[in-house]
Design an enzyme around this catalytic site. Sequence first.
Site, PDB file in Angstrom:
ATOM      1  N   LYS A  93      44.832  41.590  34.680  1.00  0.00           N
ATOM      2  CA  LYS A  93      44.752  40.689  35.398  1.00  0.00           C
ATOM      3  C   LYS A  93      45.428  39.977  36.715  1.00  0.00           C
ATOM      4  O   LYS A  93      46.322  40.008  36.213  1.00  0.00           O
ATOM      5  CB  LYS A  93      43.875  38.809  34.866  1.00  0.00           C
ATOM      6  N   GLY A 226      32.154  33.882  26.766  1.00  0.00           N
ATOM      7  CA  GLY A 226      31.584  33.294  25.906  1.00  0.00           C
ATOM      8  C   GLY A 226      30.897  33.854  24.919  1.00  0.00           C
ATOM      9  O   GLY A 226      30.139  33.098  23.855  1.00  0.00           O
TER      10      GLY A 226
END
Length: 306
Positions: A93, A226
């Site tokens: 990232k 999630g």
Amino acid sequence: MSKASKTAAADASITTGSARVKRGFADKLKGGVIMDVVTPEQAKIAEDAGASAVMALERVPADIRAQGGVSRMSDPDMIAGIIDAVEIPVMAKARIGHFVEAEVLEALGVDFIDESEVLSPADYKNHIDKFDFETPFVCGATNLGEALRRINEGAAMIRSKGEAGTGDVSNAVTHMRTIRAEINRLSNMAEDELYVAAKELAAPYELVVEVARNGKLPVTLFTAGGIATPADAAMMMHLGAEGVFVGSGIFKSGNPAQRAAAIVKATQNYQDPKVIADVSRGLGEAMVGINVDELPVSHRLAERGW
């Protein structure tokens, strides 16, 4: 660069780093699960479980959320250790807009760069110009306009954002349904209506026309945020995802190796409830979650990006 990335480049008959090559590499990940890992040992667990790629980072989103502060690109030594540990592609990232972090990741030889809202944004007006890099990028989106803007900047993969680090799949569902509904809406428009749609979406007209004609994005569409159970992963595939990112849901659970393998099998067999039921047995405790609707807006990572 992993063996998988080198093979993809060798198979291509056109310039390495072109949009076609980048998108082709992303296509090879379809139907798979990409797992967040923080150590080489976790990366091996993910690889053995059948992950199609791993995301190397120092803290999973649940820890980033809990510990707060500024989140940046991970330490190069940690990323290099994970690259050396596995044969599958390795992603890492960079902060939104932080093109130097992206340059460092490319120099390290990662296979994919995630310009990620999970990290603290470095630029609140500009995303990275992804055409400046040979390494493909994945970017998050909550709606079709956001997805097309990232593609116009050079993203080779889009992931519906969800709300990372919560274990609550509801935002992932909302964002995937929104993207799919907006694609379907374009597909049913007359050509002259697409000019107005492009303005409404704040997206390039040419990309809007391409989506309307083909009924899908011009790049691979994954889902993230999630996803904590095999059933979560299978549901997202039913809703139109072409693959799944899993962050905190695996290594914050009671039995990471078993849960990782179960999510891979559920993703691959999402249309078979019996398989999903079987792999869901005896997984132990899932990660302790946070309901998204209890989070203040300022703490919602999916709101980052524009």
